[in-house]
Design an enzyme around this catalytic site. Structure first.
Site, PDB file in Angstrom:
ATOM      1  N   GLU A 102     -12.401   2.850   0.454  1.00  0.00           N
ATOM      2  CA  GLU A 102     -13.788   3.323   0.274  1.00  0.00           C
ATOM      3  C   GLU A 102     -13.810   4.816  -0.049  1.00  0.00           C
ATOM      4  OE1 GLU A 102     -15.147   1.525   4.063  1.00  0.00           O
ATOM      5  OE2 GLU A 102     -16.784   0.722   2.863  1.00  0.00           O
ATOM      6  N   GLU A 122     -11.260  -5.504   6.090  1.00  0.00           N
ATOM      7  CA  GLU A 122     -12.184  -5.476   7.233  1.00  0.00           C
ATOM      8  C   GLU A 122     -12.518  -6.856   7.776  1.00  0.00           C
ATOM      9  OE1 GLU A 122     -12.344  -3.531   4.644  1.00  0.00           O
ATOM     10  OE2 GLU A 122     -13.043  -1.533   5.184  1.00  0.00           O
TER      11      GLU A 122
HETATM   12  N1  CAA Z   1      -6.395   2.385  13.066  1.00  0.00           N
HETATM   13  C1  CAA Z   1      -5.684   2.729  14.147  1.00  0.00           C
HETATM   14  N2  CAA Z   1      -4.367   2.459  14.280  1.00  0.00           N
HETATM   15  C2  CAA Z   1      -3.769   1.808  13.274  1.00  0.00           C
HETATM   16  C3  CAA Z   1      -4.460   1.418  12.117  1.00  0.00           C
HETATM   17  C4  CAA Z   1      -5.846   1.726  12.027  1.00  0.00           C
HETATM   18  N3  CAA Z   1      -6.574   1.421  10.956  1.00  0.00           N
HETATM   19  N4  CAA Z   1      -3.597   0.780  11.296  1.00  0.00           N
HETATM   20  C5  CAA Z   1      -2.404   0.786  11.914  1.00  0.00           C
HETATM   21  N5  CAA Z   1      -2.509   1.410  13.097  1.00  0.00           N
HETATM   22  C6  CAA Z   1      -1.426   1.667  14.069  1.00  0.00           C
HETATM   23  C7  CAA Z   1      -0.876   0.373  14.653  1.00  0.00           C
HETATM   24  O1  CAA Z   1      -1.622  -0.026  15.779  1.00  0.00           O
HETATM   25  C8  CAA Z   1       0.537   0.788  15.018  1.00  0.00           C
HETATM   26  O2  CAA Z   1       0.450   1.533  16.214  1.00  0.00           O
HETATM   27  P1  CAA Z   1       1.587   1.442  17.324  1.00  0.00           P
HETATM   28  O3  CAA Z   1       2.841   1.913  16.659  1.00  0.00           O
HETATM   29  O4  CAA Z   1       1.088   2.290  18.417  1.00  0.00           O
HETATM   30  O5  CAA Z   1       1.651  -0.025  17.702  1.00  0.00           O
HETATM   31  C9  CAA Z   1       0.914   1.782  13.920  1.00  0.00           C
HETATM   32  O6  CAA Z   1      -0.332   2.210  13.338  1.00  0.00           O
HETATM   33  C10 CAA Z   1       1.771   1.194  12.826  1.00  0.00           C
HETATM   34  O7  CAA Z   1       1.148   0.011  12.350  1.00  0.00           O
HETATM   35  P2  CAA Z   1       1.995  -1.283  11.980  1.00  0.00           P
HETATM   36  O8  CAA Z   1       2.984  -1.569  13.048  1.00  0.00           O
HETATM   37  O9  CAA Z   1       1.019  -2.342  11.637  1.00  0.00           O
HETATM   38  O10 CAA Z   1       2.781  -0.778  10.692  1.00  0.00           O
HETATM   39  P3  CAA Z   1       3.120  -1.527   9.356  1.00  0.00           P
HETATM   40  O11 CAA Z   1       3.824  -0.537   8.529  1.00  0.00           O
HETATM   41  O12 CAA Z   1       3.733  -2.840   9.626  1.00  0.00           O
HETATM   42  O13 CAA Z   1       1.691  -1.848   8.661  1.00  0.00           O
HETATM   43  C11 CAA Z   1      -0.518  -1.386   7.856  1.00  0.00           C
HETATM   44  C12 CAA Z   1       0.867  -0.822   8.223  1.00  0.00           C
HETATM   45  C13 CAA Z   1      -0.418  -2.344   6.668  1.00  0.00           C
HETATM   46  C14 CAA Z   1      -1.409  -0.226   7.497  1.00  0.00           C
HETATM   47  C15 CAA Z   1      -1.103  -2.172   9.056  1.00  0.00           C
HETATM   48  O14 CAA Z   1      -1.016  -1.377  10.210  1.00  0.00           O
HETATM   49  C16 CAA Z   1      -2.548  -2.582   8.902  1.00  0.00           C
HETATM   50  O15 CAA Z   1      -2.834  -3.578   8.269  1.00  0.00           O
HETATM   51  N6  CAA Z   1      -3.457  -1.795   9.501  1.00  0.00           N
HETATM   52  C17 CAA Z   1      -4.854  -2.133   9.529  1.00  0.00           C
HETATM   53  C18 CAA Z   1      -5.513  -1.772   8.240  1.00  0.00           C
HETATM   54  C19 CAA Z   1      -6.973  -2.088   8.306  1.00  0.00           C
HETATM   55  O16 CAA Z   1      -7.402  -3.131   8.745  1.00  0.00           O
HETATM   56  N7  CAA Z   1      -7.785  -1.139   7.824  1.00  0.00           N
HETATM   57  C20 CAA Z   1      -9.193  -1.298   7.829  1.00  0.00           C
HETATM   58  C21 CAA Z   1      -9.731  -0.676   9.060  1.00  0.00           C
HETATM   59  S1  CAA Z   1     -11.417  -1.031   9.265  1.00  0.00           S
HETATM   60  C22 CAA Z   1     -12.220   0.007   8.241  1.00  0.00           C
HETATM   61  O17 CAA Z   1     -11.657   0.797   7.543  1.00  0.00           O
HETATM   62  C23 CAA Z   1     -13.719  -0.213   8.349  1.00  0.00           C
HETATM   63  C24 CAA Z   1     -14.585   0.672   7.592  1.00  0.00           C
HETATM   64  O18 CAA Z   1     -15.050   0.360   6.531  1.00  0.00           O
HETATM   65  C25 CAA Z   1     -15.066   1.903   8.203  1.00  0.00           C
END
Ligand code: CAA
Length: 697
Positions: A102, A122
């Protein structure tokens, strides 16, 4: 500094530094706002927003959800970026997800590295893009593509992003350098029309048709999840409402979703998956490197496991009893990959590359240099021990030796070798190359390094690992027994297979218990029941299944089981023969069928899972309640949006669950229900499984 400001060739770079994934925490939002103000006042000609550590921004900070919001809100910040008097370029690298994409949509230009992944995931957190994403994306790309990106949550790669016009350029070489070069090139050009919010969209016959047709498919795919359906409504609104009204609708829907039980459940499971994959707190040391894998047995399970490794680029050798069996196993793998290639999921080169990593052999000697050896042979202790003796004789010191057993005692298998510390369970779920769950079974003497190796390899092969202790069936299959028994009892008492399965699929399960039985083959359970002495109450509850098998109704493979299957379409319908068997057995057992409500079906099946889960937790077979949730979601088709059986129990309230379980255990019920001490204790203390997990962290 979470956002650093750099100047290069009159271009201001806002460089985000919030490891590990540059989530848009309050600090980052503040940093970007201040950076924007500073850059516009400092004589820069253009601005680049970039992320450090190879990631642009992986989204909003999920840890901030449910806490009081702090300004600047993300939507506001993106509006400021879009309204900026200088052109802003997004340098997209690595994971550019959710709020991250976004932000990129608020920028005026987007350049990406070839390896970036872009998406709006999301909906997988039970929410929708709440910072303008549902309104800006359809103003940039084709409506159908926008709808898919928003409602599926699946990220796309740079090539696809370029093809659909989501990005302006794919960078050759360093993405940040290319972004600065682009910023210099466009610095003096007008960019009014690059502000997506100023573009007008309108309805047409085509868009009306698109949304009308997509709606039913989205509802079906969502299987009870509300976010994808609401997200589709917001994308549709982009074609029906002026921008600001569309944004107001998006915001209102976001606020409604973010406090929903579904979103809480989905966030719970997001963190549960990550907690489960971490080494237990009493484990230290380092994993071994794994550069080669051996699989004993090239049947359905062994073949699926081998595919998992080849798909992750790890060479794998399959040991079979004969050359024909080995060739047959490898041919099945090739056929599966070719089918994926024919469907466009992978390329022909992928098939060739994967096949090049697979070899077959009939000699255990070929495993003498192998780092990880996984046994996937017949589920009998004597055979497993024989295989482990052969592995033990050839494997190099420190090789990790794993058994894929679903039920057997890993301590006993380990003790039969000369190196119990190298032995553990790696329990895959069928089809192993598709199912994401991997139960890692830690035996009494499993070494820390052995366990860490299995956890590391799970991550590398993209499995959701959960560490379990040794017991019959570990976490998942142990819970399945009381669950299936309740379904069997409900059938005896008067419900039909259809009613029970429908109640379960309405609850959100991918499949009902009887459909699963027909798919797996009813003869499997039949054989395992013949292998051990059953108690009379166990005989009673499996009588219908036994009679069906004896009459040749083995499930899908014989064309009928609990259901009849159409030969061509595989569509299922009532099997009148099964109905006859069910009625006969009820008569024989002198059971007068009664009318059973769906509510009772759900309570008895779900509470049996929760109660057994509490036993498992109390016995320290599972480390956390949330680990059990991960097992059920990734191994047993449990609805993700319910957060897993233990989270569901918390939602119902453990007091209610404990009271019902205690009631079920009265009289004859005591044969099937033993209330778990931990469940009773938590209920008594007005605690939840989540409280238990927090206390034991
Ligand atoms: N917020 C907070 N913490 C997050 C995060 C997020 N969006 N994404 C990842 N993390 C944290 C994980 O909890 C993890 O923390 P720990 O080491 O303490 O367990 C750390 O980052 C590493 O994450 P992964 O182990 O998952 O690492 P990866 O390399 O395997 O994957 C990733 C990376 C693809 C980014 C995966 O973490 C992921 O899919 N994250 C979520 C992405 C997501 O859903 N984003 C949308 C958020 S909602 C949003 O943005 C709404 C809006 O419109 C306002």
């Amino acid at each position: 500094m979470t956002v650093e400001l750099k100047q290069q060739d009159n271009v201001a770079i806002l460089w985000i530094n919030n490891p590990p994934v540059n989530a848009l925490s309050h600090q980052v939002r503040m940093g970007l706002k201040l950076g924007l103000d500073f850059a516009t006042g400092a004589g820069a000609r253009a601005i680049v927003i970039a992320g450090q550590g190879g990631t642009f921004i992986a989204g909003a900070d999920i840890k901030e959800f449910g806490k009081p919001p702090k300004e600047p809100m993300l939507g506001e910040l993106i509006d400021l970026i879009e309204a900026c008097s200088l052109p802003v370029v997004a340098a997209i690298e690595g994971n550019t997800l959710g709020g991250g994409l976004e932000v990129a949509l608020g920028c005026h230009y987007r350049i990406t590295s070839a390896s970036a992944r872009m998406g709006l995931p999301e909906v997988s957190l039970g929410i929708l893009p709440g910072a303008g994403g549902t309104q800006r994306l359809p103003r940039l790309i084709d409506a159908a593509e926008a709808l898919t990106i928003v409602t599926s949550g699946t990220p796309i790669n740079a090539e696809k992003a370029m093809a659909i016009g989501l990005v302006d350029e794919i960078a050759e070489g360093d993405c940040l350098d290319a972004a600065v070069a682009l910023a210099n090139k466009i610095a003096d050009q007008p960019f009014e029309d690059k502000r997506l919010s100023s573009r007008t969209l309108s309805r047409s016959a085509d868009t009306d048709k698109l949304f009308a047709e997509a709606e039913a498919a989205i509802i079906k795919r969502a299987r009870g999840a509300i976010a994808p359906v609401k997200a589709a409504e917001c994308v549709k609104a982009a074609f029906e409402l002026p921008y600001l009204e569309g944004i107001a609708k998006e915001r209102a829907t976001f606020m409604e979703l973010v406090i929903s039980d579904q979103s809480k459940a989905l966030r719970h499971i997001f963190f549960a998956e990550r907690a489960a994959a971490k080494p237990p707190s009493d484990v230290s040391g380092k994993p071994h490197e794994v550069n080669s894998v051996g699989i004993i047995g090239g049947g359905t399970m062994g073949g699926g496991i081998a595919m998992t490794f080849a798909e992750a680029g790890i060479p794998v050798t399959i040991i079979e009893m004969s050359e024909e069996a080995s060739k047959r196993g490898i041919a099945v793998m090739e056929k599966n990959w070719q089918r994926s290639a024919a469907r466009g999921r992978i390329s022909k080169d992928d098939v060739a590359n994967r096949m090049a990593l697979v070899s077959g052999s009939t000699s255990y000697d070929d495993l003498k240099d192998t780092d990880l050896i996984i046994e996937a042979v017949f589920e009998t202790m004597a055979i497993k021990k024989e295989v482990f003796a052969k592995i033990d004789a050839v494997a190099k010191p420190d090789a990790v030796l794993a058994s894929n057993t679903s039920y057997l005692d890993i301590n006993e298998i380990a003790a039969s070798t000369s190196r119990p510390r190298d032995v553990l369970g790696m329990h895959y779920f069928s089809p192993a190359n598709i199912m994401r769950l991997l139960e890692i079974v830690r035996a009494k003497e499993t070494g820390d390094d052995t366990l860490l190796t299995a956890l590391a390899i799970a991550k590398r092969t993209r499995k959701n690992a959960v560490v379990a202790g040794v017991c019959h069936g570990f976490i998942g299959n142990r819970m399945l027994t009381p669950y299936a028994r309740q379904a069997g009892l409900l059938l005896l008492e008067g419900a039909s297979p259809e009613q029970i399965d429908n109640a379960l699929t309405k609850f959100g399960f991918a499949m009902g218990v009887f459909s699963v039985g027909d798919l797996a083959g009813l003869d499997i359970g039949y054989k395992s029941r013949r292998d051990r002495k059953l108690e009379p109450h166990e005989v009673k509850v499996s009588l219908i299944a036994d009679r069906l098998v004896e009459a040749g109704h083995l499930g899908q493979k014989s064309g009928s089981g609990y259901y009849s299957y159409n030969k061509e379409t595989r569509a299922k319908s009532e099997n009148p023969e099964a109905t006859k068997v069910i009625n006969e057995v009820r008569e024989e057992l002198q059971i007068t069928p009664r009318n059973i409500e769906d509510k009772e079906i759900i309570e008895r099946t779900q509470y049996s899972l929760i109660n057994e889960g509490a036993h498992i937790l109390g016995e320290h077979i599972a480390q956390r309640a949330s680990d059990i949730d991960v097992v059920y979601i990734h191994g047993y088709g449990y609805p993700r949006w319910r957060g897993g059986p233990m989270h569901y129990g918390d939602n119902v309230g453990l007091k209610s669950v404990a009271a019902a379980v205690t009631r079920f255990a009265e009289g004859d019920g005591a044969l099937f229900w033993k209330p778990a001490p931990l469940l009773l204790e938590l209920a008594e203390n007005e605690m939840s499984f989540a409280d238990y997990d927090r206390q034991n962290r």
